[in-house]
Design a protein around this motif. Structure first.
Motif, short mmCIF file in Angstrom:
data_model
loop_
_atom_site.label_atom_id
_atom_site.label_comp_id
_atom_site.label_asym_id
_atom_site.label_seq_id
_atom_site.Cartn_x
_atom_site.Cartn_y
_atom_site.Cartn_z
N UNK A 212 36.38 -39.36 10.38
CA UNK A 212 36.51 -37.99 10.92
C UNK A 212 36.57 -37.96 12.45
N UNK A 213 35.88 -38.90 13.12
CA UNK A 213 35.93 -38.92 14.59
C UNK A 213 37.33 -39.25 15.09
N UNK A 214 37.99 -40.20 14.43
CA UNK A 214 39.36 -40.54 14.86
C UNK A 214 40.30 -39.36 14.58
N UNK A 215 40.15 -38.72 13.41
CA UNK A 215 41.01 -37.57 13.08
C UNK A 215 40.83 -36.44 14.08
N UNK A 216 39.57 -36.21 14.52
CA UNK A 216 39.31 -35.17 15.52
C UNK A 216 39.96 -35.53 16.86
N UNK A 222 41.48 -30.20 10.23
CA UNK A 222 41.35 -29.87 8.80
C UNK A 222 41.01 -31.12 7.99
N UNK A 223 41.70 -32.22 8.31
CA UNK A 223 41.44 -33.48 7.58
C UNK A 223 40.04 -34.00 7.91
N UNK A 224 39.65 -33.88 9.20
CA UNK A 224 38.31 -34.33 9.61
C UNK A 224 37.24 -33.53 8.88
N UNK A 225 37.43 -32.20 8.80
CA UNK A 225 36.46 -31.33 8.13
C UNK A 225 36.36 -31.66 6.64
N UNK A 226 37.51 -31.97 6.01
CA UNK A 226 37.53 -32.29 4.57
C UNK A 226 36.67 -33.53 4.28
N UNK A 227 36.80 -34.57 5.13
CA UNK A 227 36.02 -35.81 4.93
C UNK A 227 34.54 -35.57 5.24
N UNK A 236 26.99 -28.33 7.07
CA UNK A 236 26.66 -29.41 8.00
C UNK A 236 27.94 -29.99 8.61
N UNK A 237 29.01 -30.06 7.80
CA UNK A 237 30.28 -30.62 8.27
C UNK A 237 30.85 -29.80 9.43
#
Length: 458
Positions: A212-216, A222-227, A236-237
């Motif tokens: 998620x850090x790399x996606x952000x 959206x992809x980071x939040x999904x993971x 928490x996400x």
């Protein structure tokens, strides 16, 4: 706090296969080096210097892979970087076991064939360098803060376990066979055996999520939040993603954005992990035991005892890192290593050889495995702010492999000069490492990766 344990452990387990391959690739040469000497070095009348370079050529690749890891993991992502590492392990395994492929006649030694063998070993080393940097980074960026230390420490366990596995694989291939068969066929099978775990790792990584850090960092919120939701639950996400975004947007990714101290601390953690002399104990263990008067069979048995000690005390670190914290474990380990090495040095100065030396070597390696072995990787994966993590880890890991190469290659001439002085040097380095941790290394237990940024801003 609640999080999806099964999902996190599956991701971690697959990522640590990269650690297992790191251990497997660096140790597979131990069973094959004498066969390579009789097949490629002696028939060509080459020097022991070239034999030494051939045995350690993978380390050159490790330095290259470590240095490139930041570029690869920031350009292609952590997941694709690990898939690339898996493919490099596979190519190295097949090429090292059959270096004649396409260009040379099978079984006919030549200088060109020796360079080809070294080329394949260096490719494997690049895979090791990549995996050694990106595996802890990948796990660290996915894991919840409360169990991050334990999960990143599992990578060190996988490295040690990979070494242990390949010792048994090499022994299984050679067991009951003639020296002629081992020198002709057996050593090839030792290298090719690595193709199995390498293939499994590369295939399984295709099914793993990106961090998620790399996606952000890539603005794929959206992809980071999904993971993050799958790991931590939606509420928490959202909170974690907001923290990540604030650190991602706060500054440009200059390597010195947070000052030079954070870079220096990471590099010194890496350098001290090698300068305390652990790889001398691991690479040269049978030779050390033989020099103490053990018979060849007994020295191999003592090496296996050391291997089991390594595994047991790495488990101690995994169980305690998130309870006791990083700094107490590192300082305790440094003191234990100093006691072990200074005692071995004293025994060497007085020419005392016996069971006491084995006891102090076990005290030394146990102290390392419950502290600097796993905890160094934990800290390197978590002390750097999001914006500079991939670049900073690349610098630290390249420094670590360069220090490894320096310590491993200076050991034989240092021993010729003074065995007692050599072990005393490692003992002194252990003492200095404790002072360094006490004075300069921040405690990271329970902190999110985003909270680490505030420590360096201060």
């Amino acid at each position: 706090m609640k999080y999806n344990k099964s999902f996190i452990y599956v991701i971690t387990l697959v990522a640590t296969l990269g650690g297992l391959l790191f251990g497997y690739d660096t140790a597979v040469i131990s069973g094959a080096e004498k066969s390579i000497q009789s097949f490629l070095i002696e028939p060509l009348g080459l020097t022991s210097f070239l034999h030494g370079i051939t045995v350690s050529s993978a380390l050159i690749g490790c330095i290259i892979g470590g240095a490139l890891s930041g570029l690869v993991s920031s350009r292609f992502g952590r997941k694709k970087a690990l898939i690339i590492a898996g493919i490099l392990f596979l190519l190295s395994a097949l090429g090292s076991g059959n270096p004649e492929f396409l260009f040379f006649e099978k079984g006919v030694p030549s200088l060109e064939l020796l360079w080809m063998f070294n080329f394949y070993r260096i490719i494997g080393g690049v895979g090791v360098g990549l995996a050694s940097a990106v595996c802890p980074m990948y796990i660290g960026e996915v894991a919840p803060a409360e169990i991050r230390g334990k999960l990143v420490s599992l990578n060190q366990f996988a490295i040690i376990f990979g070494m242990l596995v390949v010792y048994f694989v090499n022994w299984g291939i050679a067991d009951g066979q003639t020296i002629e068969w081992i020198n002709e066929v057996g050593w090839r099978r030792m290298f090719i055996s690595e193709a199995i775990p390498a293939s499994i790792f590369a295939i399984l990584m295709f099914f793993m999520p990106e961090t998620p850090r790399y996606l952000a960092l890539q603005h794929k919120d959206d992809k980071a939040l999904a993971i993050l939701s799958k790991i931590n639950g939606l509420e928490k996400a959202k909170e974690i993603l907001n923290d990540i975004k604030s650190t991602v947007e706060s500054s440009k990714a200059n390597i010195f954005s947070y000052g030079k101290i954070v870079i220096i601390v990471g590099v010194l953690l890496s350098v001290f992990q090698q300068f305390v002399g652990i790889n001398v104990a691991l690479y040269y263990a049978p030779r050390i035991f033989e020099s103490m008067g053990a018979a060849k069979d007994a020295s191999m048995l003592q090496t296996i005892i050391m291997g089991l000690v390594n595994v047991i005390f790495t488990v101690v670190a995994i169980m305690t890192v998130d309870k006791w914290g990083r700094k107490p474990l590192l300082i305790t380990g440094s003191i234990g290593m100093a006691i072990g090495m200074i005692a071995i040095s004293t025994l060497a100065f007085f020419d005392v050889i016996g069971i006491a030396t084995l006891v102090f070597i076990i005290i030394y390696t146990a102290s390392f495995m419950m502290s600097w072995g796993p905890i160094c990787w934990v800290l390197i994966s978590e002390i750097y702010p999001n914006k500079i993590r991939s670049q900073a880890i690349a610098i630290a890991v390249a420094a670590q492999w360069a220090a490894n190469f320096f310590i491993s290659s200076t050991y034989p001439p240092m021993m010729e000069f003074s065995s007692g002085g050599t072990y005393l040097f490692y003992g002194i380095m252990s003492i200095i490492s404790a002072i360094f941790v006490w004075k300069m290394v921040p405690e990271t237990k329970g902190k999110t990766l985003e909270e680490m940024e505030n420590i360096w801003k201060k």
